[in-house]
Design a protein around this motif. Structure first.
Motif, short mmCIF file in Angstrom:
data_model
loop_
_atom_site.label_atom_id
_atom_site.label_comp_id
_atom_site.label_asym_id
_atom_site.label_seq_id
_atom_site.Cartn_x
_atom_site.Cartn_y
_atom_site.Cartn_z
N PRO A 1 0.37 -0.88 0.05
CA PRO A 1 -0.29 0.02 -0.29
C PRO A 1 0.82 1.27 0.20
N GLY A 2 2.02 1.44 1.37
CA GLY A 2 2.55 2.60 1.25
C GLY A 2 3.83 2.83 0.06
N ALA B 1 0.92 4.15 -2.68
CA ALA B 1 0.58 5.64 -2.80
C ALA B 1 1.23 6.43 -3.55
N ARG B 2 2.88 5.97 -2.89
CA ARG B 2 3.74 6.95 -3.77
C ARG B 2 3.33 7.05 -4.84
N VAL C 1 0.39 6.07 -6.94
CA VAL C 1 -0.16 7.52 -6.52
C VAL C 1 0.32 9.18 -7.13
N ALA C 2 0.74 9.34 -5.77
CA ALA C 2 1.30 10.86 -5.73
C ALA C 2 2.63 11.34 -6.09
N GLU D 1 -8.98 3.51 -2.58
CA GLU D 1 -8.83 4.15 -1.28
C GLU D 1 -7.28 5.20 -1.89
N LEU D 2 -6.98 3.96 -2.20
CA LEU D 2 -5.25 4.62 -2.22
C LEU D 2 -5.08 5.67 -3.44
N GLY D 3 -5.96 5.40 -4.25
CA GLY D 3 -5.98 6.85 -5.37
C GLY D 3 -5.40 5.86 -6.68
#
Length: 242
Positions: A167-168, A171-172, A174-175, A197-199
Motif C-alpha cells: 500500500p505504501g 500511494a507513493r 499515485v502521488a 482508497e489509495l488513488g
C-alpha cells in the motif's frame, strides 16, 4: 464510443476494472456482464496460438482480435508488448482506443521516445505506459517513479506498474504519477476498494482470466473422468452460439 470516453473511465479513487481477453466469446460474455471496456492479454493471445509471450510474436493475432472486438459495444485497448509506432497505428486502425506498451525494464529514454512518437502519430490514442521495475524483479519504487515521470512527460495518458503490492508503495506511485495509475489485480492482494482508497485509477486483470480458464478446463475434464460434480450453471450451447 471514443478515446475520450475511455480516458474518462480512469478516475482516481474509482478505478476502472479492466478484464483482459483473448477471444470474442469471452469479450461478449464480459460485455453482457456490464463491462464497458476490455483489453487484450498478450499471454492469452500468445498461448492460445502456441506462441511465446513477451517476444513481440503475436502482433498479427492481436490485431485480428482487436478488429473483431471492435465490432462489439465495448471499448478496446490492445497490449502491443514493447510495441512500435507502426503497431500502435495498426491497433488504432483496427479499432482500439488505447494501447499498452511495456519497457521490459530496458532503457527508459528509448521507451519515452517511443511514447512520444506514438502520440505524434496517433494523438487521440490512450497510451498506457508500462514499466517493469516491479514485474521483473523486487521493485525499486524510486526507479519506477523516475520512469513514470519520463513517460508522462513524453505524453503517456496513464502509467502501469504491474507487480506492485505494498500500500505504501502504491500511494507513493499515485502521488508521483500525475496521470492515472494502473496496477495489476493480484489474487490475495488488495481489493478494488482498497486500491481505490489509495488513488488507483485502473486495475488490469492481465493474464488472470486466461489462467483461471485453463484451471477450470482441467478441473472440469477431471471431474467428468472421476465422476465428480460438474457445475451446472454454465452458459448453454445456444447462448454461446447466439
Amino acid at each position: 464510443m471514443s478515446e475520450h470516453e475511455f480516458a474518462s473511465l480512469h478516475v482516481p479513487g474509482k478505478p476502472l476494472v479492466l478484464p483482459n481477453v483473448w477471444d470474442v466469446a469471452g469479450a461478449r460474455a464480459l460485455v453482457a456482464a456490464g463491462f464497458r471496456a476490455v483489453g487484450t492479454t498478450s499471454l492469452g493471445v500468445a498461448a492460445s496460438h502456441g506462441l511465446p509471450d513477451g517476444e513481440d510474436a503475436t502482433l498479427d493475432e492481436t490485431l485480428r482480435l482487436v478488429s473483431r472486438l471492435a465490432t462489439l459495444p465495448v471499448l478496446v485497448t490492445a497490449d502491443i508488448e514493447r510495441g512500435s509506432v507502426a503497431a500502435a497505428v495498426a491497433a488504432a486502425e483496427a479499432g482500439a482506443v488505447g494501447v499498452n506498451v511495456e519497457d521490459a525494464f530496458g532503457d527508459a529514454a528509448v521507451h519515452a521516445s517511443l511514447i512520444r512518437d506514438i502520440k505524434r502519430a496517433v494523438p487521440g490514442l490512450f497510451v498506457n505506459a508500462r514499466t517493469d521495475t516491479h514485474w521483473l524483479r523486487v521493485g525499486d519504487v524510486g526507479e519506477a517513479v523516475r520512469r513514470m515521470r519520463m513517460y508522462r512527460d513524453a505524453g503517456a495518458d496513464g502509467v502501469f506498474v504491474p507487480g506492485v503490492r505494498e500500500p505504501g508503495d502504491i500511494a507513493r506511485l499515485v502521488a508521483a504519477a500525475d496521470v492515472p495509475l494502473n496496477v495489476l489485480a493480484q489474487p490475495g492482494g488488495l481489493t478494488v476498494a482498497e486500491l481505490g482508497e489509495l488513488g488507483v485509477a485502473r486495475i488490469s486483470l492481465g493474464s488472470l482470466l486466461f489462467r483461471a480458464a485453463l484451471a477450470a478446463l482441467v478441473e472440469t475434464a477431471m471431474a467428468v473422468r472421476l465422476d465428480n460434480h460438474v457445475r451446472t450453471d454454465l452458459p448453454t450451447y445456444q447462448e454461446v452460439n447466439g
